[in-house]
Motif scaffolding. Structure first.
Motif, PDB file in Angstrom:
ATOM      1  N   ASN A  76       1.023  -1.260   0.170  1.00 28.87           N
ATOM      2  CA  ASN A  76      -0.004   0.111   0.255  1.00 28.87           C
ATOM      3  C   ASN A  76       0.783   1.061   0.253  1.00 28.87           C
ATOM      4  O   ASN A  76       1.681   1.776   1.188  1.00 28.87           O
ATOM      5  N   ILE A  78      -0.276   4.807  -0.390  1.00 28.90           N
ATOM      6  CA  ILE A  78      -1.333   5.234  -0.117  1.00 28.90           C
ATOM      7  C   ILE A  78      -1.495   5.220   1.570  1.00 28.90           C
ATOM      8  O   ILE A  78      -1.945   4.342   2.109  1.00 28.90           O
ATOM      9  N   ASN A  79      -0.638   6.117   2.684  1.00 31.91           N
ATOM     10  CA  ASN A  79      -0.525   6.486   4.076  1.00 31.91           C
ATOM     11  C   ASN A  79      -1.685   6.956   4.321  1.00 31.91           C
ATOM     12  O   ASN A  79      -1.866   7.911   5.106  1.00 31.91           O
ATOM     13  N   THR A  80      -2.872   6.377   4.255  1.00 29.30           N
ATOM     14  CA  THR A  80      -4.368   6.882   5.540  1.00 29.30           C
ATOM     15  C   THR A  80      -4.694   6.755   6.915  1.00 29.30           C
ATOM     16  O   THR A  80      -5.620   7.030   6.924  1.00 29.30           O
TER      17      THR A  80
END
Length: 87
Positions: A76, A78-80
Motif C-alpha cells: 500500500n 498511500i498512507n491513510t
C-alpha cells in the motif's frame, strides 16, 4: 421510364469511376505506420540468448515461474492511517 432516371444512373456511374484513384492508395497509411514501428527489422533472426549467462537465465525463469505460485505481497503506497501522515 422517367427523364431523370438516365441522369441519375449517369451520376452514379460517374461516382464509381472516380474510386480507382482512391483504391490504389488504400491501406497505405497502415503500411507506413507498421514500417515506422519496426525498430530492428532483423529482430526475429537475432540470437535471443546473447548477453546473458546460463545461470542468470535459469534464475530469472525460476523467479518468473515461482511468481505465479506465490505472488509478492501487495504494498500500500498511500498512507491513510494517519500514523505517518503529514499534519
Amino acid at each position: 421510364m422517367n427523364k431523370s432516371s438516365p441522369l441519375a444512373l449517369l451520376a452514379l456511374l460517374a461516382g464509381c469511376a472516380a474510386t480507382p484513384h482512391y483504391d490504389q492508395h488504400f491501406g497505405e497509411a497502415v503500411r507506413r505506420a507498421r514500417v515506422a514501428m519496426a525498430i530492428h527489422r532483423g529482430a526475429p533472426s537475432a540470437d535471443p540468448a546473447a548477453g546473458i549467462d546460463g545461470q542468470a537465465a535459469r534464475e530469472a525463469v525460476t523467479r518468473y515461474q515461482d511468481s505465479f505460485k506465490t505472488p509478492p505481497p501487495v504494498v500500500n503506497v498511500i498512507n491513510t492511517s494517519g500514523a505517518g501522515a503529514a499534519k
